[in-house]
Motif scaffolding. Structure first.
Motif, PDB file in Angstrom:
ATOM      1  N   HIS A 124       0.790  -1.143   0.148  1.00  0.00           N
ATOM      2  CA  HIS A 124       0.009  -0.020  -0.084  1.00  0.00           C
ATOM      3  C   HIS A 124       0.803   1.344  -0.038  1.00  0.00           C
ATOM      4  N   GLN A 125       1.777   1.469   0.905  1.00  0.00           N
ATOM      5  CA  GLN A 125       2.569   2.543   0.929  1.00  0.00           C
ATOM      6  C   GLN A 125       4.050   2.238   0.984  1.00  0.00           C
ATOM      7  N   VAL A 126       4.843   3.204   0.696  1.00  0.00           N
ATOM      8  CA  VAL A 126       6.358   2.897   1.002  1.00  0.00           C
ATOM      9  C   VAL A 126       7.057   4.072   1.519  1.00  0.00           C
ATOM     10  N   ALA A 127       8.083   4.209   2.248  1.00  0.00           N
ATOM     11  CA  ALA A 127       8.789   5.372   2.873  1.00  0.00           C
ATOM     12  C   ALA A 127      10.205   4.803   3.030  1.00  0.00           C
ATOM     13  N   GLY A 128      11.254   5.874   2.878  1.00  0.00           N
ATOM     14  CA  GLY A 128      12.385   5.817   3.064  1.00  0.00           C
ATOM     15  C   GLY A 128      12.615   5.726   4.457  1.00  0.00           C
ATOM     16  N   ASP A 129      13.835   5.156   4.898  1.00  0.00           N
ATOM     17  CA  ASP A 129      14.465   5.286   6.262  1.00  0.00           C
ATOM     18  C   ASP A 129      15.880   5.699   6.445  1.00  0.00           C
ATOM     19  N   GLY A 130      16.438   6.084   5.261  1.00  0.00           N
ATOM     20  CA  GLY A 130      17.705   6.630   5.294  1.00  0.00           C
ATOM     21  C   GLY A 130      18.819   5.558   4.703  1.00  0.00           C
ATOM     22  N   ASP A 131      18.635   4.370   5.047  1.00  0.00           N
ATOM     23  CA  ASP A 131      19.346   3.524   4.306  1.00  0.00           C
ATOM     24  C   ASP A 131      18.696   2.466   3.209  1.00  0.00           C
ATOM     25  N   ALA A 132      17.656   2.332   3.558  1.00  0.00           N
ATOM     26  CA  ALA A 132      16.659   1.485   2.659  1.00  0.00           C
ATOM     27  C   ALA A 132      15.230   2.007   2.503  1.00  0.00           C
ATOM     28  N   GLY A 161      -3.324  -7.446   4.747  1.00  0.00           N
ATOM     29  CA  GLY A 161      -3.990  -8.785   4.322  1.00  0.00           C
ATOM     30  C   GLY A 161      -4.384  -9.324   5.736  1.00  0.00           C
ATOM     31  N   ALA A 162      -5.534 -10.287   5.758  1.00  0.00           N
ATOM     32  CA  ALA A 162      -5.878 -10.935   6.973  1.00  0.00           C
ATOM     33  C   ALA A 162      -6.223 -10.073   8.016  1.00  0.00           C
ATOM     34  N   GLY A 163      -6.619  -8.802   7.915  1.00  0.00           N
ATOM     35  CA  GLY A 163      -6.929  -7.948   9.231  1.00  0.00           C
ATOM     36  C   GLY A 163      -5.739  -7.496   9.780  1.00  0.00           C
ATOM     37  N   LYS A 164      -4.430  -7.366   9.139  1.00  0.00           N
ATOM     38  CA  LYS A 164      -3.367  -6.602   9.971  1.00  0.00           C
ATOM     39  C   LYS A 164      -2.271  -6.061   8.805  1.00  0.00           C
ATOM     40  N   ILE A 165      -1.561  -5.234   9.171  1.00  0.00           N
ATOM     41  CA  ILE A 165      -0.786  -4.392   8.653  1.00  0.00           C
ATOM     42  C   ILE A 165       0.716  -4.791   8.886  1.00  0.00           C
ATOM     43  N   THR A 166       1.386  -5.401   8.070  1.00  0.00           N
ATOM     44  CA  THR A 166       2.801  -5.818   8.294  1.00  0.00           C
ATOM     45  C   THR A 166       3.593  -5.007   7.530  1.00  0.00           C
ATOM     46  N   PHE A 167       4.813  -5.018   7.678  1.00  0.00           N
ATOM     47  CA  PHE A 167       5.957  -3.958   7.102  1.00  0.00           C
ATOM     48  C   PHE A 167       7.068  -4.995   6.617  1.00  0.00           C
ATOM     49  N   GLN A 168       7.583  -4.594   5.437  1.00  0.00           N
ATOM     50  CA  GLN A 168       8.683  -5.081   4.898  1.00  0.00           C
ATOM     51  C   GLN A 168       9.742  -4.072   4.643  1.00  0.00           C
ATOM     52  N   ARG A 169      11.320  -4.806   4.685  1.00  0.00           N
ATOM     53  CA  ARG A 169      12.171  -3.546   4.316  1.00  0.00           C
ATOM     54  C   ARG A 169      12.970  -4.164   2.880  1.00  0.00           C
ATOM     55  N   LEU A 170      12.825  -3.039   1.971  1.00  0.00           N
ATOM     56  CA  LEU A 170      13.668  -3.249   0.626  1.00  0.00           C
ATOM     57  C   LEU A 170      14.904  -2.613   0.756  1.00  0.00           C
ATOM     58  N   GLU A 171      15.908  -3.376   0.164  1.00  0.00           N
ATOM     59  CA  GLU A 171      17.334  -3.042   0.352  1.00  0.00           C
ATOM     60  C   GLU A 171      17.568  -2.928  -1.315  1.00  0.00           C
ATOM     61  N   ALA A 193      14.187   8.553  10.688  1.00  0.00           N
ATOM     62  CA  ALA A 193      15.616   8.547  10.084  1.00  0.00           C
ATOM     63  C   ALA A 193      16.302   7.146  10.875  1.00  0.00           C
ATOM     64  N   ASP A 194      16.080   6.745  11.872  1.00  0.00           N
ATOM     65  CA  ASP A 194      17.076   5.717  12.364  1.00  0.00           C
ATOM     66  C   ASP A 194      16.465   4.402  11.969  1.00  0.00           C
ATOM     67  N   GLY A 195      15.029   4.353  11.174  1.00  0.00           N
ATOM     68  CA  GLY A 195      14.510   3.188  10.824  1.00  0.00           C
ATOM     69  C   GLY A 195      13.678   2.505  12.075  1.00  0.00           C
ATOM     70  N   ASP A 196      13.907   2.858  13.046  1.00  0.00           N
ATOM     71  CA  ASP A 196      13.196   2.195  14.202  1.00  0.00           C
ATOM     72  C   ASP A 196      11.755   2.379  14.099  1.00  0.00           C
ATOM     73  N   ARG A 197      11.209   3.603  14.224  1.00  0.00           N
ATOM     74  CA  ARG A 197       9.781   3.849  14.543  1.00  0.00           C
ATOM     75  C   ARG A 197       9.004   3.929  13.301  1.00  0.00           C
ATOM     76  N   ILE A 198       8.072   3.383  13.121  1.00  0.00           N
ATOM     77  CA  ILE A 198       7.064   3.382  11.968  1.00  0.00           C
ATOM     78  C   ILE A 198       5.806   3.814  12.393  1.00  0.00           C
ATOM     79  N   ALA A 199       5.286   4.942  11.547  1.00  0.00           N
ATOM     80  CA  ALA A 199       4.076   5.587  12.085  1.00  0.00           C
ATOM     81  C   ALA A 199       3.178   5.207  10.857  1.00  0.00           C
TER      82      ALA A 199
END
Length: 339
Positions: free
Chosen positions: A103-111, A118-128, A160-166
Motif C-alpha cells: 500500500h505505502q512505501v517510505a525511505g528510512d535513510g538506508d533502505a 491482508g488478513a486483518g493486519k498491517i505488516t511491514f517489509q524492508r526493501l534493500e 531517520a533511524d529506521g526504528d519507529r514506523i508511523a
C-alpha cells in the motif's frame, strides 16, 4: 579527491669545469634552468588547480538527490524501482508476499519500508537496494505488526533511524495513528472521535508531523474543509490526537506538507493558477519563508516525500513525479512513491 604527490627537492650543484668546456657548461646550465622553470610553472599550476578543486568541493554543500525512486503499483501486487533522472526501470519488479497487497512505501535513510495489508493486519517489509540501485532483498520486519486494514487514505512514515514506523488506519472516517518499533514491536496508539483525514506523515526526531483535514459529508461524499499542520510528541503518553499541537493553517490549494528532519521548517505544496510550488514556513512561528520549488502543473500536488538527502519528491495529480534536483518521472501506474 586525490591527495598531493610527494616531490623531492632538486638541488643543482655547479662544479668547476675546464675553461675549454665553459661554453658547453653554460649551455647545459641554461637548459637545466629553462627546464626547471617550466617544471616550476607546471608545479604551481597543479597546486593552484588542486586548491581550486578543494575550494569548489568545500563550497558545494548542496546534497545530491537520491538516485532511485521506489513505487507501489496501483494494484499493490509489486514494487518498482526507477532511476530518478531517467525514469528507466532498475531491475525487475518485486512481488508482494502471498495473500498480501502493498500500500505505502517510505525511505528510512538506508533502505525502504513498505506497508502491506491482508488478513486483518498491517505488516511491514524492508526493501534493500544494491549499489547500482537495483532491488536486492525484501525481508519481513517481524516485530512490527498492527491490526487493521489499509484504506485509500492510509499513510506511512519511518523515522531517520529506521526504528519507529508511523501508520494511519481508519474506522469509517475516524483516523488512528500507530507508532511501532521495528526492533522491539513496542507500540503506541492515538485515536480521534472527529471525522478527519490524517495525511503527510513526517518525522523530526521524536516529533511526528501530519496534516489534519476535517471532513464534511455532502451528497454522499466527504469533502475536506480545511488543512492544518500539527505535531505530535511520540515520546509522550498515547491516547487522543487532541494532544497534538497546531503549527500552521495551510493556505487554500495546499493539501500536503511535511516537516524537515531538523524540525525547523515546514515544506508545503501550493497550487495556484496552474503553477505549483513548495513553500517553506517557519515551524516555530508559522510565518512563510520562501518558495523552494516551482513547476507548471495542471492539477494538484497530492503528495510530498522527503528523501534521505533532504530533497523532495512531489507527486502531482497529473500522473507525474517531480524529483527535486533530478528529473520528472511517469507515475500514472503508481499508488505511492518514495526516494
Amino acid at each position: 579527491m586525490d591527495g598531493g604527490n610527494d616531490e623531492g627537492r632538486t638541488g643543482i650543484r655547479f662544479r668547476e669545469v675546464w675553461r675549454a668546456a665553459l661554453p658547453v657548461g653554460v649551455a647545459a646550465a641554461a637548459a637545466l634552468f629553462a627546464g626547471g622553470s617550466v617544471d616550476l610553472v607546471h608545479r604551481h599550476q597543479r597546486e593552484a588547480n588542486k586548491k581550486h578543486d578543494a575550494e569548489a568541493a568545500a563550497a558545494d554543500t548542496t546534497p545530491a538527490a537520491p538516485r532511485a525512486v521506489v513505487g507501489v503499483t496501483r494494484a499493490g501486487t509489486a514494487l518498482t524501482v526507477r532511476d530518478a533522472r531517467t525514469g528507466n526501470a532498475l531491475g525487475l519488479p518485486v512481488a508482494a508476499p502471498g495473500g498480501r497487497r502493498f500500500h505505502q512505501v517510505a525511505g528510512d535513510g538506508d533502505a525502504y519500508v513498505v506497508a502491506s495489508s491482508g488478513a486483518g493486519k498491517i505488516t511491514f517489509q524492508r526493501l534493500e537496494l544494491a549499489a547500482d540501485g537495483r532491488p536486492e532483498s525484501l525481508t519481513e520486519i517481524p516485530a512490527a505488526t498492527i491490526s487493521g486494514t489499509a484504506a485509500p487514505w492510509s499513510d506511512l512514515a519511518v523515522s531517520a533511524d529506521g526504528d519507529r514506523i508511523a501508520y494511519v488506519t481508519y474506522k469509517g472516517v475516524r483516523a488512528r495513528i500507530d507508532v511501532v518499533s521495528a526492533r522491539t514491536g513496542t507500540r503506541k496508539t492515538w485515536t480521534t472521535g472527529h471525522s478527519a483525514r490524517v495525511s503527510s506523515l513526517s518525522w523530526a526526531g521524536d516529533t511526528l508531523a501530519f496534516v489534519w483535514s476535517p471532513v464534511r459529508r455532502a451528497g454522499g461524499t466527504y469533502t475536506e474543509v480545511r488543512h492544518e499542520l500539527r505535531t505530535l510528541d511520540t515520546g509522550g503518553a498515547a491516547g487522543d490526537l487532541k494532544a497534538s499541537k497546531a503549527v500552521t493553517s495551510l493556505p487554500k490549494g495546499t493539501t500536503s506538507a511535511v516537516l524537515t528532519p531538523d524540525g525547523k521548517t515546514v515544506a508545503a505544496g501550493v497550487v495556484a493558477h496552474s503553477a505549483a510550488s513548495v513553500q517553506a514556513y517557519s515551524a516555530a512561528t508559522g510565518a512563510p519563508a520562501k518558495a523552494v520549488w516551482k513547476q507548471r502543473l495542471k492539477g494538484r500536488i497530492t503528495g510530498l516525500d522527503t528523501g534521505e538527502k533532504g530533497k523532495l519528491l512531489i507527486t502531482g495529480s497529473d500522473g507525474r513525479l517531480y524529483a527535486e534536483g533530478a528529473g520528472t518521472l511517469p507515475g500514472t501506474d503508481l499508488a505511492d512513491a518514495a526516494w
